[in-house]
Design an enzyme around this catalytic site. Structure first.
Site, PDB file in Angstrom:
ATOM      1  N   HIS A 111     -22.850 -25.189 -14.696  1.00  0.00           N
ATOM      2  CA  HIS A 111     -22.553 -23.455 -15.406  1.00  0.00           C
ATOM      3  C   HIS A 111     -23.026 -23.997 -16.755  1.00  0.00           C
ATOM      4  O   HIS A 111     -22.660 -22.869 -17.409  1.00  0.00           O
ATOM      5  CB  HIS A 111     -21.253 -23.736 -15.184  1.00  0.00           C
ATOM      6  CG  HIS A 111     -20.613 -23.212 -13.427  1.00  0.00           C
ATOM      7  ND1 HIS A 111     -19.295 -22.910 -13.334  1.00  0.00           N
ATOM      8  CD2 HIS A 111     -21.386 -23.080 -12.680  1.00  0.00           C
ATOM      9  CE1 HIS A 111     -19.112 -22.378 -12.167  1.00  0.00           C
ATOM     10  NE2 HIS A 111     -20.026 -22.703 -11.483  1.00  0.00           N
ATOM     11  N   CYS A 119     -34.328 -20.475 -24.790  1.00  0.00           N
ATOM     12  CA  CYS A 119     -34.966 -19.811 -25.104  1.00  0.00           C
ATOM     13  C   CYS A 119     -35.084 -18.267 -23.907  1.00  0.00           C
ATOM     14  O   CYS A 119     -35.409 -19.409 -22.819  1.00  0.00           O
ATOM     15  CB  CYS A 119     -36.474 -19.967 -25.272  1.00  0.00           C
ATOM     16  SG  CYS A 119     -37.303 -18.126 -25.444  1.00  0.00           S
ATOM     17  N   GLY A 179      -9.666 -30.904 -11.723  1.00  0.00           N
ATOM     18  CA  GLY A 179      -9.326 -29.803 -11.997  1.00  0.00           C
ATOM     19  C   GLY A 179     -10.009 -28.864 -12.079  1.00  0.00           C
ATOM     20  O   GLY A 179     -10.405 -28.228 -13.144  1.00  0.00           O
ATOM     21  N   THR A 180      -9.765 -28.385 -11.193  1.00  0.00           N
ATOM     22  CA  THR A 180     -10.621 -27.149 -10.676  1.00  0.00           C
ATOM     23  C   THR A 180      -9.528 -26.750  -9.497  1.00  0.00           C
ATOM     24  O   THR A 180      -9.531 -27.164  -8.419  1.00  0.00           O
ATOM     25  CB  THR A 180     -12.193 -27.538 -10.585  1.00  0.00           C
ATOM     26  OG1 THR A 180     -12.527 -25.498  -9.773  1.00  0.00           O
ATOM     27  CG2 THR A 180     -12.687 -28.714  -9.115  1.00  0.00           C
TER      28      THR A 180
HETATM   29  P1  OAD Z   1      -9.682 -23.058 -13.312  1.00  0.00           P
HETATM   30  O1  OAD Z   1      -9.140 -22.171 -14.651  1.00  0.00           O
HETATM   31  O2  OAD Z   1     -10.045 -21.900 -11.857  1.00  0.00           O
HETATM   32  O3  OAD Z   1      -8.899 -24.074 -12.646  1.00  0.00           O
HETATM   33  C1  OAD Z   1      -8.500 -24.995 -13.293  1.00  0.00           C
HETATM   34  C2  OAD Z   1      -7.349 -26.480 -12.418  1.00  0.00           C
HETATM   35  O4  OAD Z   1      -6.864 -26.839 -12.920  1.00  0.00           O
HETATM   36  C3  OAD Z   1      -6.586 -25.699 -11.965  1.00  0.00           C
HETATM   37  O5  OAD Z   1      -6.470 -25.625 -10.489  1.00  0.00           O
HETATM   38  C4  OAD Z   1      -4.670 -26.069 -12.957  1.00  0.00           C
HETATM   39  O6  OAD Z   1      -3.934 -26.217 -11.486  1.00  0.00           O
HETATM   40  C5  OAD Z   1      -6.204 -27.732 -13.015  1.00  0.00           C
HETATM   41  N1  OAD Z   1      -5.434 -27.960 -14.055  1.00  0.00           N
HETATM   42  C6  OAD Z   1      -4.754 -27.385 -15.089  1.00  0.00           C
HETATM   43  N2  OAD Z   1      -4.848 -28.013 -16.527  1.00  0.00           N
HETATM   44  C7  OAD Z   1      -4.705 -29.333 -15.490  1.00  0.00           C
HETATM   45  C8  OAD Z   1      -4.420 -31.057 -16.123  1.00  0.00           C
HETATM   46  N3  OAD Z   1      -4.325 -31.111 -17.188  1.00  0.00           N
HETATM   47  N4  OAD Z   1      -4.670 -31.808 -15.649  1.00  0.00           N
HETATM   48  C9  OAD Z   1      -5.250 -31.556 -14.184  1.00  0.00           C
HETATM   49  N5  OAD Z   1      -5.686 -30.431 -13.658  1.00  0.00           N
HETATM   50  C10 OAD Z   1      -5.289 -29.378 -13.705  1.00  0.00           C
HETATM   51  O7  OAD Z   1     -10.743 -23.155 -13.535  1.00  0.00           O
HETATM   52  P2  OAD Z   1     -12.461 -23.937 -12.668  1.00  0.00           P
HETATM   53  O8  OAD Z   1     -12.124 -24.410 -11.158  1.00  0.00           O
HETATM   54  O9  OAD Z   1     -13.412 -24.733 -13.883  1.00  0.00           O
HETATM   55  O10 OAD Z   1     -17.844 -20.332 -14.363  1.00  0.00           O
HETATM   56  O11 OAD Z   1     -13.216 -22.397 -12.713  1.00  0.00           O
HETATM   57  C11 OAD Z   1     -14.941 -22.671 -11.918  1.00  0.00           C
HETATM   58  C12 OAD Z   1     -15.039 -22.172 -13.008  1.00  0.00           C
HETATM   59  O12 OAD Z   1     -14.793 -20.722 -12.740  1.00  0.00           O
HETATM   60  C13 OAD Z   1     -16.133 -21.917 -14.190  1.00  0.00           C
HETATM   61  O13 OAD Z   1     -17.257 -22.876 -14.532  1.00  0.00           O
HETATM   62  C14 OAD Z   1     -16.375 -20.354 -15.039  1.00  0.00           C
HETATM   63  C15 OAD Z   1     -15.339 -20.049 -13.853  1.00  0.00           C
HETATM   64  O14 OAD Z   1     -15.751 -18.660 -13.358  1.00  0.00           O
HETATM   65  C16 OAD Z   1     -18.352 -19.931 -14.523  1.00  0.00           C
HETATM   66  O15 OAD Z   1     -18.401 -19.907 -16.392  1.00  0.00           O
HETATM   67  C17 OAD Z   1     -19.955 -19.863 -14.100  1.00  0.00           C
END
Ligand code: OAD
Length: 238
Positions: A111, A119, A179-180
């Site tokens: 991402h 640029c 963590g996603t």
């Molecule tokens: P999210 O905020 O959707 O999810 C975060 C995840 O991390 C959740 O499942 C939480 O339970 C978990 N979490 C929180 N704290 C934690 C910890 N201390 N240890 C382990 N897990 C933990 O974030 P992403 O899945 O990364 O895209 O979001 C995906 C994409 O959505 C991002 O890259 C962004 C956004 O739209 C773009 O910007 C294109």
């Protein structure tokens, strides 16, 4: 003959939560106070580039306030050890922070990255964390165009490195998602792809992600605690 081990790790905002960076969808999430479409789309850049630039320059500056946590360090250690033992290792991140590289990892930023600028005319990616002025644009050092943009994949744009990521996941023998929340594709589909290609699959997250079904093992808890334990277990087992 069993294939040489290939460990593939996909990280999301949760791996950096223990460093103090807000996740996207949690309470106090990143976009609070900023509607996504105000700052994270090509349309927003076209309509008000100064607002978008200020927002990302503040986020770039904020990288100076955070440090890699034990999860980042453990993954960098896993990479070094796996390679030293003749295996393959691929780290893929949805995060735009630079905490993995500061811990010593090499990775694919699907991402984009706050640590570089792109640029808008010639597409050159330029590593730059020195220029943090929120009010002035930076000209491109490759083609002299007057304005670089944040090197971020905005909503509606194609993620980076998709061919390389697809090939890596298909050849994974172990796949860890960390963590996603499993909301955003194509990243959210990689766990199922790895499982379909016979990888052993592991998931770490605080809450159950949307795409947990293809996981062989779910390891709930903070990444800074769970990942070092898991890495020690894998390396101990050889
Ligand atoms: P999210 O905020 O959707 O999810 C975060 C995840 O991390 C959740 O499942 C939480 O339970 C978990 N979490 C929180 N704290 C934690 C910890 N201390 N240890 C382990 N897990 C933990 O974030 P992403 O899945 O990364 O895209 O979001 C995906 C994409 O959505 C991002 O890259 C962004 C956004 O739209 C773009 O910007 C294109």
């Amino acid at each position: 003959m069993s294939p040489a081990p290939h460990i593939v790790v996909l990280t999301g905002a949760g791996v950096s939560a223990d460093s103090g960076l807000a996740t996207f969808r949690g309470a106090g999430g990143l976009w609070e106070g900023h509607r996504v479409e105000e700052v994270a789309t090509p349309e927003a850049w076209a309509a008000d580039a100064r607002l978008v630039w200020r927002f990302y320059q503040m986020r770039r500056a904020a990288l100076n306030e955070v440090e890699p946590n034990p999860a980042h360090h453990a993954l960098a250690h896993l990479e070094r050890e796996t390679r030293a033992r003749g295996g393959r290792f691929t780290l893929i991140s949805q995060n735009v922070d630079d905490l993995h590289e500061r811990a010593g990892s090499t990775l694919l930023h699907m991402h984009g990255s706050l640590a570089s600028l792109r640029c808008e005319a010639c597409g050159a990616h330029v590593h730059n964390l020195d220029f943090l002025d929120p009010e002035r644009f930076l000209p491109c050092s490759a083609c002299d165009h007057h304005r670089m943009r944040p090197d971020i994949v905005w909503f509606g744009e194609m993620p980076f490195h998709l061919d390389e990521i697809d090939a890596a996941v298909r050849s994974a023998t172990r796949f860890l998602s960390c963590g996603t929340s499993g909301n955003v594709y194509p990243a959210a589909g990689l766990l199922a792809l790895a499982r379909a290609w016979s990888a052993e699959t592991f998931v770490n997250s605080l809450d159950e992600p949307m795409n947990l079904d293809p996981a062989d093992r779910f390891l709930p808890g903070p990444a800074a605690e769970v990942i070092p334990r898991l890495v020690a277990e894998w390396l101990g087992a050889g």
